[in-house]
Design an enzyme around this catalytic site. Sequence first.
Site, PDB file in Angstrom:
ATOM      1  N   HIS A 264       0.839  -1.208   0.000  1.00 17.25           N
ATOM      2  CA  HIS A 264       0.000   0.000   0.000  1.00 17.25           C
ATOM      3  C   HIS A 264       0.878   1.264   0.000  1.00 17.25           C
ATOM      4  O   HIS A 264       0.729   2.144  -0.850  1.00 17.25           O
ATOM      5  CB  HIS A 264      -0.907  -0.023   1.234  1.00 17.25           C
ATOM      6  CG  HIS A 264      -1.813   1.167   1.346  1.00 17.25           C
ATOM      7  ND1 HIS A 264      -3.127   1.137   0.919  1.00 17.25           N
ATOM      8  CD2 HIS A 264      -1.606   2.423   1.811  1.00 17.25           C
ATOM      9  CE1 HIS A 264      -3.674   2.331   1.129  1.00 17.25           C
ATOM     10  NE2 HIS A 264      -2.772   3.133   1.671  1.00 17.25           N
ATOM     11  N   GLU A 265       1.788   1.335   0.953  1.00 20.78           N
ATOM     12  CA  GLU A 265       2.618   2.545   1.064  1.00 20.78           C
ATOM     13  C   GLU A 265       3.534   2.691  -0.149  1.00 20.78           C
ATOM     14  O   GLU A 265       3.878   3.807  -0.538  1.00 20.78           O
ATOM     15  CB  GLU A 265       3.409   2.547   2.382  1.00 20.78           C
ATOM     16  CG  GLU A 265       2.558   2.463   3.661  1.00 20.78           C
ATOM     17  CD  GLU A 265       1.445   3.501   3.759  1.00 20.78           C
ATOM     18  OE1 GLU A 265       1.567   4.589   3.166  1.00 20.78           O
ATOM     19  OE2 GLU A 265       0.422   3.206   4.427  1.00 20.78           O
ATOM     20  N   HIS A 268       1.818   4.712  -2.705  1.00 24.86           N
ATOM     21  CA  HIS A 268       1.968   6.151  -2.439  1.00 24.86           C
ATOM     22  C   HIS A 268       3.360   6.619  -2.863  1.00 24.86           C
ATOM     23  O   HIS A 268       3.531   7.678  -3.457  1.00 24.86           O
ATOM     24  CB  HIS A 268       1.791   6.435  -0.942  1.00 24.86           C
ATOM     25  CG  HIS A 268       0.364   6.366  -0.454  1.00 24.86           C
ATOM     26  ND1 HIS A 268      -0.637   7.152  -0.965  1.00 24.86           N
ATOM     27  CD2 HIS A 268      -0.222   5.610   0.519  1.00 24.86           C
ATOM     28  CE1 HIS A 268      -1.783   6.896  -0.328  1.00 24.86           C
ATOM     29  NE2 HIS A 268      -1.552   5.955   0.584  1.00 24.86           N
ATOM     30  N   GLU A 294      -4.599   7.972  -2.892  1.00 22.97           N
ATOM     31  CA  GLU A 294      -5.129   6.696  -2.421  1.00 22.97           C
ATOM     32  C   GLU A 294      -5.427   5.769  -3.603  1.00 22.97           C
ATOM     33  O   GLU A 294      -5.361   4.546  -3.467  1.00 22.97           O
ATOM     34  CB  GLU A 294      -6.377   6.963  -1.570  1.00 22.97           C
ATOM     35  CG  GLU A 294      -6.714   5.898  -0.574  1.00 22.97           C
ATOM     36  CD  GLU A 294      -5.665   5.638   0.514  1.00 22.97           C
ATOM     37  OE1 GLU A 294      -4.757   6.467   0.722  1.00 22.97           O
ATOM     38  OE2 GLU A 294      -5.763   4.578   1.142  1.00 22.97           O
TER      39      GLU A 294
END
Length: 501
Positions: A264-265, A268, A294
């Site tokens: 997930h990160e 980003h 997101e």
Amino acid sequence: MHEPLTRLKLAVGEVVDLQRAAALLEWDEQVYMPPGGAPAHGEMVATIRKTAHEKLTSDDVGRLIDELEPALPSLDPDSDEHRIISVTARDYHKAACVPSAFVAELAQTVSTAQHAWIAARAQSDYSKFSPHLARLIELKQRYIAFFPPREHPYDTLLDEFEPGITTADVKALFAIIRPRQVELIRSIADRPQVDDSFLRVPYAENDLWKFGEEVITTLGFDWTRGRQDRSVHPFATGIGPDDVRITTRIVPNEPFSLFFGTAHETGHALYEQGIAGDYRRSLLGDGASLGIHESQSRLWENLVARSWPFWQHFFPKLQQRFPTQLGTVSAERFYRGINKVQRSLIRVESDEATYNLHIMLRVEMEIAMLAGDVSVNDLPALWNSRMQEYLGLTPDNDARGILQDIHWSIGAIGYFATYTLGNVISAQLWNAFGRANPDRDADIARGEFAPLLTWLRSNVHRFGRKYKPQELVERVTSSRIDPEPYLQYLESKYRRIYEIT
Ligand code: ZN
């Protein structure tokens, strides 16, 4: 024209430097700082943020904007020049609307409210937090009044996180998503649960960490311009595109939380690392919005790292690392297990199929709070009844109900909708990439991620804040923000996993 623009760029460059310095200190607070450092850090960050605000709203910047804004109609609206001036002017006018005394009062209230929230959550006692929440709502209502009236007061708050998106847009989106997701989780509940018992055994943290690093290196994370550390809550922060830091965490009894947090990160981080170098010291050098940000984290975490093609490639490697835990588990069983749907009271523990319902409940409550339609004392009852309506669950206490999220205590009201927008936009981008690259799934099954990253770089990442979210989505997908691709993705994925006919 050039001379004032050069001067504006220089002045704004210093604002950006200060913002990045504050972000670096905030990263340090979460990763390395000994607890005793908190007061000094608080003061340093407050001074830096205040100085950045003063520089951005200075008379000098105001004069340069007054000089440059009239030239906008004569500039190509797609040029960097036009966008640097218009985005800087937007930020300037917004910042200048809010008196610095108010900024200080809000910061003070937030600091007290956050401590009260920590204590209230620990004791599961909403009454310890409610007076602070009432005060924050009142401050947000005053904040809204600094700006010209909008169709709905909540529009002004949404605009902070998602420029150009309105309360009406969000309500329309939810009206389409809600019945379809409620129906989907009902049909899943009627089916036998998938087996994820292989996740309930111990995994060596260090090996999970190394596996995550190996995967994100393959995805394209640039370690010469990024690093990963451990923190209590995972996050990503950009100290500019050339220094992007992510964190992940170990969750007891949830071994793959570390891996999916990393994925997930990384989404980003890949976004930040891909912003055009020319924007490095300008206000364009950030993500377009939290929703677009997101969309990147969820695209890599869910559409890529929770997909069947992804595990066709990576499962044999994972199995080699964990022969005891996974030696007899098939790739298919693993794929189903990591995609298990289980209705949960807790947003951050929830799966793809139920996530948006957690968000809707919060956004609907925020809209009601701001409009004065519900009193602070009635919020827990409203929370619990919506939770029952959407997810069929009722919290046993407020810590696992209304007190679970940090957002309201830090004054981030208007933030939650960005999570759903991110989900929705991730599927639109995924489909657009699939149309441009019909080999998408085969590439991923071979561990080839460069085509996807290159496409995202040239269509999304490099533009930074140049385009507003709706504008960016339309440029890339030829469609406005539309929940249909996301709903179709969810329905087809979970019908297959749960064999729903
Ligand atoms: Zn995120």
